[in-house]
Scaffold this motif. Structure first.
Motif, short mmCIF file in Angstrom:
data_model
loop_
_atom_site.label_atom_id
_atom_site.label_comp_id
_atom_site.label_asym_id
_atom_site.label_seq_id
_atom_site.Cartn_x
_atom_site.Cartn_y
_atom_site.Cartn_z
N ASN A 32 0.70 -1.24 -0.10
CA ASN A 32 -0.02 -0.06 0.02
C ASN A 32 0.87 1.32 0.15
OD1 ASN A 32 -2.57 1.26 -0.27
ND2 ASN A 32 -2.64 1.42 2.22
N TYR A 33 2.09 1.09 0.01
CA TYR A 33 2.99 2.39 -0.32
C TYR A 33 3.93 1.94 -1.28
CZ TYR A 33 1.73 4.14 4.38
OH TYR A 33 0.97 4.52 5.34
N ALA A 34 4.04 2.68 -2.41
CA ALA A 34 4.78 2.74 -3.52
C ALA A 34 6.37 2.37 -3.43
CB ALA A 34 4.69 3.93 -4.54
N ASP A 35 6.87 3.03 -2.41
CA ASP A 35 8.50 2.89 -2.09
C ASP A 35 8.54 1.52 -1.58
OD1 ASP A 35 8.88 5.14 -3.34
OD2 ASP A 35 9.41 6.20 -1.56
N HIS A 36 7.72 1.16 -0.66
CA HIS A 36 7.77 -0.35 -0.18
C HIS A 36 7.77 -1.43 -1.24
CE1 HIS A 36 7.53 -3.85 2.46
NE2 HIS A 36 6.32 -4.09 2.13
N ILE A 37 6.77 -1.07 -2.27
CA ILE A 37 6.71 -2.17 -3.26
C ILE A 37 7.79 -2.21 -4.04
CG2 ILE A 37 5.64 -2.57 -5.45
CD1 ILE A 37 2.94 -0.99 -4.18
N ALA A 38 8.70 -1.13 -4.25
CA ALA A 38 9.86 -1.15 -5.18
C ALA A 38 10.96 -1.83 -4.35
CB ALA A 38 10.20 0.28 -5.33
N GLU A 39 11.00 -1.60 -2.82
CA GLU A 39 12.25 -2.03 -2.28
C GLU A 39 12.18 -3.72 -2.35
OE1 GLU A 39 12.23 -0.69 1.82
OE2 GLU A 39 10.52 -1.33 2.26
N LEU A 40 10.89 -4.19 -2.32
CA LEU A 40 10.85 -5.69 -2.42
C LEU A 40 10.69 -5.97 -3.91
CD1 LEU A 40 8.60 -6.61 0.95
CD2 LEU A 40 11.21 -6.41 0.54
N ASN A 41 10.89 -5.32 -4.64
CA ASN A 41 10.57 -5.69 -6.08
C ASN A 41 9.42 -6.43 -6.46
OD1 ASN A 41 13.23 -4.77 -7.02
ND2 ASN A 41 14.21 -6.66 -5.83
N ASN A 42 8.09 -5.78 -5.90
CA ASN A 42 6.96 -6.43 -5.92
C ASN A 42 6.30 -5.71 -7.17
OD1 ASN A 42 7.05 -8.77 -4.03
ND2 ASN A 42 6.55 -7.26 -2.60
N THR A 43 5.10 -6.24 -7.62
CA THR A 43 4.30 -5.33 -8.47
C THR A 43 3.06 -4.71 -7.77
OG1 THR A 43 4.49 -7.42 -10.13
CG2 THR A 43 2.75 -5.92 -10.56
N ARG A 44 2.92 -3.54 -8.32
CA ARG A 44 1.91 -2.57 -7.73
C ARG A 44 0.58 -3.09 -7.94
NH1 ARG A 44 2.11 4.02 -8.04
NH2 ARG A 44 -0.08 4.36 -7.15
N PRO A 45 -0.32 -3.24 -7.00
CA PRO A 45 -1.64 -3.85 -7.03
C PRO A 45 -2.50 -2.92 -7.89
CG PRO A 45 -1.41 -3.39 -4.92
CD PRO A 45 0.03 -3.23 -5.50
N LYS A 46 -3.60 -3.28 -8.67
CA LYS A 46 -4.69 -2.55 -9.15
C LYS A 46 -5.67 -2.35 -8.21
CE LYS A 46 -3.56 -4.22 -13.91
NZ LYS A 46 -4.12 -4.83 -14.98
N GLN A 47 -5.89 -3.08 -7.21
CA GLN A 47 -6.74 -2.79 -6.16
C GLN A 47 -6.10 -3.54 -4.81
OE1 GLN A 47 -10.17 -4.96 -7.32
NE2 GLN A 47 -9.01 -7.10 -7.74
N ILE A 88 -9.43 -6.12 13.16
CA ILE A 88 -8.38 -5.18 13.22
C ILE A 88 -8.05 -5.17 11.56
CG2 ILE A 88 -6.00 -4.74 13.82
CD1 ILE A 88 -6.65 -6.49 16.45
N ILE A 89 -7.60 -4.18 11.16
CA ILE A 89 -7.21 -3.84 9.89
C ILE A 89 -5.83 -3.18 10.06
CG2 ILE A 89 -7.67 -3.05 7.50
CD1 ILE A 89 -9.99 -4.96 8.50
N LEU A 90 -4.80 -3.85 9.49
CA LEU A 90 -3.54 -3.24 9.06
C LEU A 90 -3.65 -2.65 7.77
CD1 LEU A 90 -0.97 -5.79 10.56
CD2 LEU A 90 -2.64 -4.45 11.82
N THR A 91 -3.02 -1.38 7.90
CA THR A 91 -3.28 -0.45 6.49
C THR A 91 -2.08 -0.43 5.54
OG1 THR A 91 -2.70 1.50 7.70
CG2 THR A 91 -5.11 0.85 7.61
N GLY A 92 -0.95 -1.27 5.68
CA GLY A 92 0.42 -1.44 5.06
C GLY A 92 1.42 -0.59 5.73
N THR A 93 2.49 -0.97 5.07
CA THR A 93 3.68 -0.37 5.72
C THR A 93 4.49 0.65 4.68
OG1 THR A 93 5.71 -0.86 6.94
CG2 THR A 93 5.14 -2.29 5.11
N PRO A 94 5.11 1.49 5.08
CA PRO A 94 6.06 2.19 4.26
C PRO A 94 7.26 1.62 4.27
CG PRO A 94 6.02 3.33 6.55
CD PRO A 94 4.90 2.35 6.56
N LYS A 95 8.29 2.43 3.16
CA LYS A 95 9.69 1.72 2.82
C LYS A 95 10.37 1.65 4.26
CE LYS A 95 11.73 6.29 1.95
NZ LYS A 95 10.46 7.16 2.45
N GLY A 96 11.45 1.07 4.08
CA GLY A 96 12.31 0.89 5.03
C GLY A 96 12.60 -0.44 5.85
#
Length: 246
Positions: free
Chosen positions: A32-47, A196-204
């Motif tokens: 749910n955070y673009a820079d975190h997606i990039a740091e793990l070389n994942n694909t950005r989700p469409k939803q 409980i809903i966890l909303t995603g993590t930022p980079k780092g």
């Protein structure tokens, strides 16, 4: 209690730490955070992309260390947690006011992840349950009154390891905001009071080892939110589990 389609039912009483440990489910938003997606070389989700953690992984303040299972590459991921106060199904993900009304309170959390286990699961197309589900893999702060966070999309999350800042970003950077998150989850599974809903993590994100001390918190307008503070040490497991390739 009746379920209203595209609506909300009545609120529960205020959340306590005891009720938090009895949450029916913990739903986690991934990527749910673009820079975190990039740091793990994942694909950005469409939803919104989500998975479950067991409530048995919850580690309340002062209740012991985070335990690293044998053979596990253990990573931290700081996240804002929503604690629901209403039952929702088929929620309208465009209704900002109703989304915030559905929240009873907040907490800060650290979604601990067995990264090597997760990487193997991703490579082989296996479920993620093991990498997210160990006991102690969800340290949480004290419950935060909703009034203390007027805008959950404008707070700063941070995490340090041995007093070195590793994560520090604003929830403004979420790719999917809370109404959309609640809408998409509730179209798949009913969300109940206390969930409980966890909303995603930022980079780092990164590793911790036994002896490391993690501290995490929330700042609003540069001011520390006392009830959001987490401080927890990592220890090696003495249990029977030993990671081995599936």
């Amino acid at each position: 209690m009746m379920i209203f389609r595209r609506g909300l039912a009545t609120a529960t009483n205020a959340t306590t730490m005891a009720s938090l440990k009895k949450a029916g489910k913990v739903v986690c938003i991934g990527r749910n955070y673009a820079d975190h997606i990039a740091e793990l070389n994942n694909t950005r989700p469409k939803q919104p992309f989500f998975f479950l953690k067991p409530s048995s992984s919850i580690l309340p303040p002062g209740e012991g260390p985070v335990v690293r299972p044998k053979g596990v590459d253990l990573h931290y991921e700081v996240e804002l947690a929503l604690i629901l106060g209403k039952r929702i199904k088929d929620f309208d993900g465009n209704d900002d006011k109703a989304a915030l009304d559905a929240i009873d309170s907040y907490a800060l959390s650290i979604d601990m992840t067995a990264r090597n286990v997760q990487n193997e699961a991703k490579k082989k197309g296996l479920p993620w349950d093991i990498c997210k589900g160990f006991d102690t893999f969800l340290p949480v702060s004290n419950v935060i009154n909703k009034s203390a966070i007027p805008d959950p999309h404008n707070i700063e999350l941070y995490l340090t390891v041995n007093d070195k800042v590793q994560q520090q970003d604003s929830t403004e950077l979420m790719l999917f905001r809370i109404p959309k998150i609640l809408g998409d989850i509730s179209k798949v599974m009913t969300l109940n009071p206390g969930d409980i809903i966890l909303t995603g993590t930022p980079k780092g994100v990164g590793p911790v080892v036994p002896g490391d001390v993690m501290k995490a918190g929330i700042r609003i307008g540069g001011k520390e939110l006392e009830e959001a503070k987490i401080e927890v040490q990592v220890e090696e497991s003495t249990g029977a589990y030993q990671y081995g390739e599936t």
